[in-house]
Design a protein around this motif. Sequence first.
Motif, mmCIF file in Angstrom:
data_model
loop_
_atom_site.group_PDB
_atom_site.id
_atom_site.type_symbol
_atom_site.label_atom_id
_atom_site.label_comp_id
_atom_site.label_asym_id
_atom_site.label_seq_id
_atom_site.Cartn_x
_atom_site.Cartn_y
_atom_site.Cartn_z
ATOM 1 N N ALA A 216 -10.997 -60.238 93.344
ATOM 2 C CA ALA A 216 -9.638 -60.783 93.444
ATOM 3 C C ALA A 216 -8.655 -59.696 93.864
ATOM 4 O O ALA A 216 -7.754 -59.940 94.685
ATOM 5 N N ASP A 217 -8.817 -58.492 93.338
ATOM 6 C CA ASP A 217 -7.913 -57.384 93.671
ATOM 7 C C ASP A 217 -8.022 -56.997 95.142
ATOM 8 O O ASP A 217 -7.010 -56.761 95.812
ATOM 9 N N VAL A 218 -9.257 -56.914 95.657
ATOM 10 C CA VAL A 218 -9.453 -56.532 97.058
ATOM 11 C C VAL A 218 -8.918 -57.620 97.983
ATOM 12 O O VAL A 218 -8.199 -57.336 98.953
ATOM 13 N N MET A 219 -9.236 -58.869 97.668
ATOM 14 C CA MET A 219 -8.747 -59.968 98.507
ATOM 15 C C MET A 219 -7.225 -60.049 98.492
ATOM 16 O O MET A 219 -6.594 -60.267 99.526
ATOM 17 N N ARG A 220 -6.640 -59.841 97.341
ATOM 18 C CA ARG A 220 -5.178 -59.845 97.218
ATOM 19 C C ARG A 220 -4.568 -58.722 98.062
ATOM 20 O O ARG A 220 -3.539 -58.905 98.717
ATOM 21 N N ALA A 221 -5.189 -57.568 98.056
ATOM 22 C CA ALA A 221 -4.663 -56.435 98.827
ATOM 23 C C ALA A 221 -4.632 -56.749 100.322
ATOM 24 O O ALA A 221 -3.634 -56.456 101.002
ATOM 25 N N VAL A 222 -5.700 -57.340 100.846
ATOM 26 C CA VAL A 222 -5.714 -57.694 102.268
ATOM 27 C C VAL A 222 -4.615 -58.724 102.543
ATOM 28 O O VAL A 222 -3.878 -58.606 103.528
ATOM 29 N N ARG A 223 -4.491 -59.712 101.694
ATOM 30 C CA ARG A 223 -3.455 -60.735 101.879
ATOM 31 C C ARG A 223 -2.052 -60.116 101.840
ATOM 32 O O ARG A 223 -1.165 -60.498 102.611
#
Length: 193
Positions: A20-27
């Motif tokens: 979730a943290d990695v996906m949030r960062a890209v978003r």
Amino acid sequence: YPAAIVDYRTLPSHYPAALADVMRAVRMVRAHGKSWNLPVDHIALLGESAGGQLAAITATQPDFYRDPNDDLAATISAKPDLLVLLYPLVSAVSPTRHGSVDRWLGTYATDRFRASISPELHVSGDAPPTILFHAADDPIVSWQNSLDLAEAYWRVGASAELHVFPHGGHGHEFAYSSAISETWRSLLLRWLE
């Protein structure tokens, strides 16, 4: 190249926190990049070791997990435009998988769930172009992880470039050995151009 570093959650947090943290960062970079003077149409996601697995999942299955607390998840893709992997953990099902996968997945570690989250099993033709670096003598993560992912890309006609160095171990020499560090960085810069 401008860069953002993702400080993602690790143990004692389990799945899906780090993903979730990695996906949030890209978003976030995609959503706010223009105001931050970042190239939002050329986002390269770089992951090393266990972070490489998170990056590979994000690249091959950007909608695998949608955090209900992520206000951007419904409208902005987490899929990067390019993927750079250094000595990555990839598979959650392979005999060469690392024990950290088991620790990260915790109670979700059924065989079916492992297969659903294993990036090499979910590569499609529109996967972002990817470059992988590994060392054949890596004592922690087998270079077979990188080979399996590259082969999955090649099978579907997606773009992947794989470099396996005979020596380099797990991480340290990629950062500090003049021979390996300079070589992979030069290869990466050429690939990015």
